[in-house]
Design an enzyme around this catalytic site. Structure first.
Site, PDB file in Angstrom:
ATOM      1  N   LYS A   1     -15.552  91.994  27.466  1.00  0.00           N
ATOM      2  CA  LYS A   1     -14.259  91.450  27.895  1.00  0.00           C
ATOM      3  C   LYS A   1     -13.748  90.337  26.998  1.00  0.00           C
ATOM      4  O   LYS A   1     -12.539  90.192  26.818  1.00  0.00           O
ATOM      5  CB  LYS A   1     -14.361  90.965  29.336  1.00  0.00           C
TER       6      LYS A   1
ATOM      7  N   GLY B   1     -16.900  95.431  39.532  1.00  0.00           N
ATOM      8  CA  GLY B   1     -16.463  94.404  40.474  1.00  0.00           C
ATOM      9  C   GLY B   1     -17.510  93.338  40.734  1.00  0.00           C
ATOM     10  O   GLY B   1     -17.345  92.515  41.623  1.00  0.00           O
TER      11      GLY B   1
ATOM     12  N   GLU C   1     -10.625  82.615  33.436  1.00  0.00           N
ATOM     13  CA  GLU C   1      -9.200  82.872  33.305  1.00  0.00           C
ATOM     14  C   GLU C   1      -8.523  82.467  34.606  1.00  0.00           C
ATOM     15  O   GLU C   1      -9.184  82.217  35.612  1.00  0.00           O
ATOM     16  CB  GLU C   1      -8.933  84.357  32.967  1.00  0.00           C
ATOM     17  N   LYS C   2      -7.227  82.431  34.568  1.00  0.00           N
ATOM     18  CA  LYS C   2      -6.422  82.092  35.740  1.00  0.00           C
ATOM     19  C   LYS C   2      -6.712  83.110  36.840  1.00  0.00           C
ATOM     20  O   LYS C   2      -6.806  84.305  36.586  1.00  0.00           O
ATOM     21  CB  LYS C   2      -4.948  82.153  35.322  1.00  0.00           C
TER      22      LYS C   2
ATOM     23  N   LYS D   1     -11.640 100.292  43.726  1.00  0.00           N
ATOM     24  CA  LYS D   1     -10.406 100.990  44.078  1.00  0.00           C
ATOM     25  C   LYS D   1     -10.632 102.027  45.166  1.00  0.00           C
ATOM     26  O   LYS D   1     -11.673 102.685  45.189  1.00  0.00           O
ATOM     27  CB  LYS D   1      -9.859 101.683  42.823  1.00  0.00           C
TER      28      LYS D   1
ATOM     29  N   GLU E   1      -6.607  97.861  31.532  1.00  0.00           N
ATOM     30  CA  GLU E   1      -6.293  97.389  32.883  1.00  0.00           C
ATOM     31  C   GLU E   1      -5.556  96.050  32.853  1.00  0.00           C
ATOM     32  O   GLU E   1      -5.921  95.165  32.085  1.00  0.00           O
ATOM     33  CB  GLU E   1      -7.586  97.223  33.694  1.00  0.00           C
TER      34      GLU E   1
ATOM     35  N   GLU F   1      -9.157  94.066  31.245  1.00  0.00           N
ATOM     36  CA  GLU F   1     -10.240  94.616  30.436  1.00  0.00           C
ATOM     37  C   GLU F   1      -9.845  96.009  29.962  1.00  0.00           C
ATOM     38  O   GLU F   1      -8.828  96.556  30.380  1.00  0.00           O
ATOM     39  CB  GLU F   1     -11.530  94.716  31.256  1.00  0.00           C
TER      40      GLU F   1
ATOM     41  N   ASN G   1     -11.459  99.850  29.777  1.00  0.00           N
ATOM     42  CA  ASN G   1     -12.549 100.751  30.135  1.00  0.00           C
ATOM     43  C   ASN G   1     -12.612 101.848  29.087  1.00  0.00           C
ATOM     44  O   ASN G   1     -11.653 102.589  28.896  1.00  0.00           O
ATOM     45  CB  ASN G   1     -12.345 101.336  31.534  1.00  0.00           C
TER      46      ASN G   1
ATOM     47  N   ARG H   1     -13.804 104.804  28.602  1.00  0.00           N
ATOM     48  CA  ARG H   1     -14.330 106.078  29.114  1.00  0.00           C
ATOM     49  C   ARG H   1     -13.256 106.716  29.990  1.00  0.00           C
ATOM     50  O   ARG H   1     -12.227 106.107  30.256  1.00  0.00           O
ATOM     51  CB  ARG H   1     -15.558 105.800  29.972  1.00  0.00           C
TER      52      ARG H   1
HETATM   53  P1  ADP Z   1     -14.769  94.909  36.696  1.00  0.00           P
HETATM   54  O1  ADP Z   1     -15.035  95.159  35.256  1.00  0.00           O
HETATM   55  O2  ADP Z   1     -15.975  94.394  37.417  1.00  0.00           O
HETATM   56  O3  ADP Z   1     -14.096  96.059  37.380  1.00  0.00           O
HETATM   57  P2  ADP Z   1     -12.196  93.554  36.355  1.00  0.00           P
HETATM   58  O4  ADP Z   1     -12.018  92.451  35.395  1.00  0.00           O
HETATM   59  O5  ADP Z   1     -11.641  94.881  35.980  1.00  0.00           O
HETATM   60  O6  ADP Z   1     -13.747  93.660  36.723  1.00  0.00           O
HETATM   61  O7  ADP Z   1     -11.580  93.131  37.754  1.00  0.00           O
HETATM   62  C1  ADP Z   1     -11.723  93.934  38.904  1.00  0.00           C
HETATM   63  C2  ADP Z   1     -10.830  93.421  40.025  1.00  0.00           C
HETATM   64  O8  ADP Z   1     -11.126  92.042  40.312  1.00  0.00           O
HETATM   65  C3  ADP Z   1      -9.347  93.438  39.718  1.00  0.00           C
HETATM   66  O9  ADP Z   1      -8.744  94.698  39.958  1.00  0.00           O
HETATM   67  C4  ADP Z   1      -8.860  92.370  40.685  1.00  0.00           C
HETATM   68  O10 ADP Z   1      -8.789  92.884  41.997  1.00  0.00           O
HETATM   69  C5  ADP Z   1      -9.957  91.330  40.641  1.00  0.00           C
HETATM   70  N1  ADP Z   1      -9.674  90.314  39.601  1.00  0.00           N
HETATM   71  C6  ADP Z   1     -10.176  90.269  38.360  1.00  0.00           C
HETATM   72  N2  ADP Z   1      -9.663  89.239  37.637  1.00  0.00           N
HETATM   73  C7  ADP Z   1      -8.792  88.602  38.437  1.00  0.00           C
HETATM   74  C8  ADP Z   1      -7.919  87.461  38.278  1.00  0.00           C
HETATM   75  N3  ADP Z   1      -7.861  86.763  37.140  1.00  0.00           N
HETATM   76  N4  ADP Z   1      -7.165  87.086  39.333  1.00  0.00           N
HETATM   77  C9  ADP Z   1      -7.217  87.782  40.503  1.00  0.00           C
HETATM   78  N5  ADP Z   1      -8.015  88.844  40.718  1.00  0.00           N
HETATM   79  C10 ADP Z   1      -8.789  89.271  39.711  1.00  0.00           C
END
Ligand code: ADP
Length: 454
Positions: A116, A165, A200-201, A237, A275, A288, A290, A292
């Site tokens: 990431k 997640g 991050e925010k 999801k 994403e 991030e 993905n 794949r």
């Molecule tokens: P993973 O790789 O574990 O799937 P992600 O970075 O794709 O992690 O984030 C998965 C989910 O986590 C997002 O769809 C969102 O619901 C929540 N999330 C991640 N980053 C943030 C953020 N900066 N602010 C709010 N929610 C977040």
């Protein structure tokens, strides 16, 4: 073109890949664990090879056994599907050393976009909008506090190598941030073998919007538009749809183009998903990449008519993407409900076991991707997803109506599934209005806003 592909996965995605191979005239060989030995989809493969015991580390995650299986059957390529080894750059590198084509990006491209922190750097260079936050990995508490003061609380700590997640912590103030950094690093190291974290925010209100992209080995890339995956529980999801409802088409077009550019500039070949979270003002921030094929790829297949799994195979074989961006059009609206063997009335407790009743919906605009047949035993060992119900219609309203109709036709027993929950969600006014954010489902469950879900 490949003569024979080994499928290093199980369940519905293994079957999905078998189907793509069949249509391309390629032999498909499945590997399986002892927990899957009676799975009926294995009979649809040209050959099935047992690679070990049920636990994933002894089978679907066991690289030497998978490589041995590929050598035994003389496969030219390995398709990893999603999950398991699909995002492991070391696996892709071993395949290359063994002269077996890995159906996915090169280990270098995977390392660059799969991490990431690295992905953010590449994104910035390609002008893909990213989150305000740390530029690289955070080492010390003080560094984290400095960044957090700059971007404002709340912030989220994430593992660079995180996925599924897991490995995320939200911090609302300096004290919790200071207390969390070390712990997050230790957890990341234990869970992902890499202790790098960044911040991050954190967005309290956001929708998850992602872009499907394809790149070939000749420097050409396209996007297949976006999907909205805001209906989530524990960052997983549950419902995905395309196009994203109510999104400014000009804005999303620019985001989609930047995603296609990102994979082109990193020399990425294969299918990928970029994403994003989208805030209330429709600003996009990349989460991030993905590297794949994703669970929800059928939604995009339905609205674009493109077969993403076939593309992934053809790209790996070195073919040129015979697609120009302007030829890709969106037709109608599509939606996917993940059918998980879980009991929504008991905090989503897994509900494995024998499925005696399995009556799957059909009719116009319905697609069911599943490896389950009546009498199938859902093993307790793996992911609880037993299938994906996909609906396609002319517009969103008709698509929702079609999905509700199909969910009502669905009969499954005696195991529990999330089907009753899906019906409640699809009937909810927030969903009907296309106004669901990433925290909607957890909020609705907590406040008991959905009514009976079993
Ligand atoms: P993973 O790789 O574990 O799937 P992600 O970075 O794709 O992690 O984030 C998965 C989910 O986590 C997002 O769809 C969102 O619901 C929540 N999330 C991640 N980053 C943030 C953020 N900066 N602010 C709010 N929610 C977040």
């Amino acid at each position: 073109m490949f003569r024979r592909i080994l499928i290093a996965n199980r369940g519905e995605i293994a079957l999905r890949i078998i189907r793509a191979c069949r249509e391309l005239g390629i032999e498909a060989v499945c590997v399986y664990s002892k927990a899957d030995k009676d799975a009926p989809y294995l009979r649809l493969a040209d050959r099935a090879i047992c690679i070990g015991a049920g636990p994933s580390k002894d089978s679907y995650l066991n690289i030497p056994r998978i490589i041995a299986a590929a050598e035994v059957c003389d496969a030219d390529a390995i398709h990893p599907g999603y999950g398991f080894l699909s995002e492991r750059a070391d696996f892709a590198a071993i395949c290359r050393e063994c002269k077996i084509e890995f159906i996915g990006p090169s280990p270098e491209a995977m390392a660059q976009l799969g991490d990431k922190v690295a992905a953010k750097r590449a994104a910035k260079a390609a002008k893909v909008p990213i989150f305000p936050g740390s530029e690289g990995a955070i080492e010390e508490e003080d560094e984290a506090v400095e960044v957090a003061r700059e971007i404002g609380f709340p912030v989220i700590i994430k593992a660079a190598a995180g996925g599924g997640g897991r490995g995320m912590r939200v911090c609302h103030n300096e004290a919790t941030l200071r207390a969390s950094i070390k712990k997050a690093q230790q957890e990341a190291k234990a869970a992902f073998g890499d202790g790098a974290v960044f911040i991050e925010k954190f967005l309290e209100h956001a929708r998850h919007v992602e872009v499907q992209v394809l790149g070939d080995k000749h420097g050409h890339s396209v996007h297949l538009f976006e999907r909205d995956c805001s209906m989530q529980r524990r960052h997983q999801k549950l419902i995905e749809e395309a196009p994203a409802p109510g999104v400014d088409r000009k804005k999303i077009a620019a985001v989609c183009e930047s995603a296609a550019k990102l994979i082109r500039t990193t020399g990425y070949a294969g299918a990928a998903t970029v994403e994003f979270l989208m805030d209330d003002e429709q600003n996009f921030y990349m989460l991030e990449v993905n590297t794949r094929v994703q669970v929800e790829h059928p939604v995009t297949e339905m609205i674009t008519g493109q077969d993403i799994v076939k593309h992934s195979i053809l790209i790996a074989a070195g073919e040129k993407l015979g697609l120009r961006q302007k030829d890709i059009a969106v037709t109608g609206h599509a939606m996917e409900c993940r059918i998980n063997a879980e009991d929504p009335a008991r905090n989503f407790m897994p509900s494995p076991g024998r499925i005696d009743t399995w009556e799957v919906p059909g009719g116009p605009g319905i697609r069911m991707d599943t490896h389950v047949v009546p009498g199938y035993m859902v093993p307790p060992t793996y992911d609880s997803m037993v299938g994906k119900l996909i609906a396609h219609a002319d517009d969103r309203e008709q698509c929702v109506a079609r999905m509700v109709r199909a969910l009502r036709e669905f009969r499954v027993g005696p195991i529990k599934t999330v089907i009753p929950l899906h019906l409640r969600l699809l009937e909810h006014s927030a969903f009907r209005e296309g106004a669901v954010d990433i925290h909607f489902l957890e909020r609705a469950l907590k406040q008991d806003l959905l009514g009976p879900v079993a």
